[in-house]
Write an enzyme that holds these catalytic residues in place. Sequence first.
Site, PDB file in Angstrom:
ATOM      1  N   ASP A  54       0.830  -1.213   0.000  1.00 10.92           N
ATOM      2  CA  ASP A  54       0.000   0.000   0.000  1.00 10.92           C
ATOM      3  C   ASP A  54       0.862   1.259   0.000  1.00 10.92           C
ATOM      4  OD1 ASP A  54      -2.765  -0.419  -0.129  1.00 10.92           O
ATOM      5  OD2 ASP A  54      -2.828  -1.163   1.917  1.00 10.92           O
ATOM      6  N   GLU A  79      -4.181   7.177   2.606  1.00  8.33           N
ATOM      7  CA  GLU A  79      -4.566   6.409   3.780  1.00  8.33           C
ATOM      8  C   GLU A  79      -3.358   6.031   4.629  1.00  8.33           C
ATOM      9  OE1 GLU A  79      -7.161   2.373   4.744  1.00  8.33           O
ATOM     10  OE2 GLU A  79      -6.601   2.841   2.689  1.00  8.33           O
ATOM     11  N   ASP A 153      -6.063   6.357  -2.605  1.00  8.87           N
ATOM     12  CA  ASP A 153      -6.177   5.065  -1.914  1.00  8.87           C
ATOM     13  C   ASP A 153      -5.388   4.079  -2.768  1.00  8.87           C
ATOM     14  OD1 ASP A 153      -6.748   2.717  -0.614  1.00  8.87           O
ATOM     15  OD2 ASP A 153      -8.855   3.194  -0.277  1.00  8.87           O
ATOM     16  N   ILE A 155      -4.351   0.845  -2.620  1.00  7.91           N
ATOM     17  CA  ILE A 155      -4.946  -0.464  -2.914  1.00  7.91           C
ATOM     18  C   ILE A 155      -6.209  -0.572  -2.079  1.00  7.91           C
ATOM     19  CG2 ILE A 155      -4.687  -2.977  -2.894  1.00  7.91           C
ATOM     20  CD1 ILE A 155      -1.694  -2.646  -3.140  1.00  7.91           C
ATOM     21  N   ASP A 156      -7.342  -0.256  -2.674  1.00  8.55           N
ATOM     22  CA  ASP A 156      -8.610  -0.350  -1.954  1.00  8.55           C
ATOM     23  C   ASP A 156      -9.090  -1.793  -1.974  1.00  8.55           C
ATOM     24  OD1 ASP A 156     -10.863   0.958  -0.613  1.00  8.55           O
ATOM     25  OD2 ASP A 156     -12.004   0.297  -2.348  1.00  8.55           O
ATOM     26  N   THR A 158      -8.027  -4.109   0.454  1.00  7.45           N
ATOM     27  CA  THR A 158      -6.775  -4.832   0.701  1.00  7.45           C
ATOM     28  C   THR A 158      -7.027  -6.280   1.098  1.00  7.45           C
ATOM     29  OG1 THR A 158      -5.902  -2.737   1.530  1.00  7.45           O
ATOM     30  CG2 THR A 158      -4.547  -4.673   1.858  1.00  7.45           C
ATOM     31  N   ASP A 317     -11.490   7.159  -0.226  1.00 10.34           N
ATOM     32  CA  ASP A 317     -12.349   6.128  -0.804  1.00 10.34           C
ATOM     33  C   ASP A 317     -13.311   6.691  -1.849  1.00 10.34           C
ATOM     34  OD1 ASP A 317     -11.563   3.807   0.770  1.00 10.34           O
ATOM     35  OD2 ASP A 317     -12.574   4.752   2.462  1.00 10.34           O
TER      36      ASP A 317
END
Length: 400
Positions: A54, A79, A153, A155-156, A158, A317
Amino acid sequence: MSALLQELLRVSEKAAHIARACRQQEALFQLLIEEKKEGEKNKKFAVDFKTLADVLVQEVIKQNMENKFPGLGEKISGEESNEFTNDLGEKITVRLCSTEAETAELLGKVLNGNRSASEALANVVHQDVSFTDPILDSLKIDIPQDILGIWVDPIDSTYQYIKGSADIKPIQGIFPSGLQCVTILIGVYDIQTGMPLMGVINQPFVSQDPTTLRWKGQCFWGLSYMGNNIHSLQPIAARERSELPGQPTGRPSVEAEPHAFSAVISTSEKEPIKAALLRVCGERIFRAAGAGYKSLCVVQGLVDVYIFSEDTTFKWDSCAAHAILKSMGGGMADLKECLERNPGQGLDPPQLVYHVANEGASGVDQWANKGGLLAYRSREQLETFLSRLIPNLVPHDMNT
């Protein structure tokens, strides 16, 4: 600003390339496998690998944008924190170094000297990736760089990324879980008004080659500024409407059809919302993982709305999808405020904004979408939907 949007597309594809490589290169895949097996932070390393992936993606996006547009890197927020402390008590700031060897050495400190993984990861992040959209070549819109802020974001979803399920079957085009629910989200907003201006959603895992097991992805973008609205789905408008899921040609109007609406929701959605949606949408309610993916379902026209009543989504997000939906004539509204308004008053939907922290909150909660969210494709559609949803809700049950 076409150059900025082109670069956002390119860095999103570079991020997708890193995400795919972590699943396809043996040295990196082993870290994912070990993490999945443990079910918790991998004790062999200074930081769990999913967090490192991430953070590294986030830092690659920052560094690449800064290189192309000096001064913009410091306006990119996300994030993840890029600081880790290893077993020796050393504080390590993860960043993209000027050379591949230097990046590998830095990553080796985080990965407890795992040389093969550090070198493989450094090699991937230093690879050049080209990605563009011809539509943007002719786009001439000037947006001052000094008004821009960016939410990322990296890697949404995860959990779905680590779990790695590749055999989930879609339900009417919507994946309830699996790698297809993973997205990379980059949203640009106006730091003065908080309104979204540009958005990129990259879906790294869309289709897998049955022979090589290599994944291919897809990317969506939108721009909305000073009356200029353009998005990557515009060529679809020229096709037969019957090709668009959820919007077939000759379908009765929503006013005439009791269950004309479709919605995507979280598996954790509250019972009062689910009960009201059942009356409005009938069986056309879909559950899916990932806030970014659920928003993408609305962007693609797979569903009419994405509704979420809790306060566990954040600015990173929602900003990217919000910008794309805005460029299409839709938006992303504060659900709580929508439910408190009289839909017949003709007021503008209360849009989410991205420049102000929540008063009295700390940490990530400063940037939570406190009133929940409601993503939609057109204002008319939103008003009709709310006019049906609100009478079916029992207000005092909303907090249960």
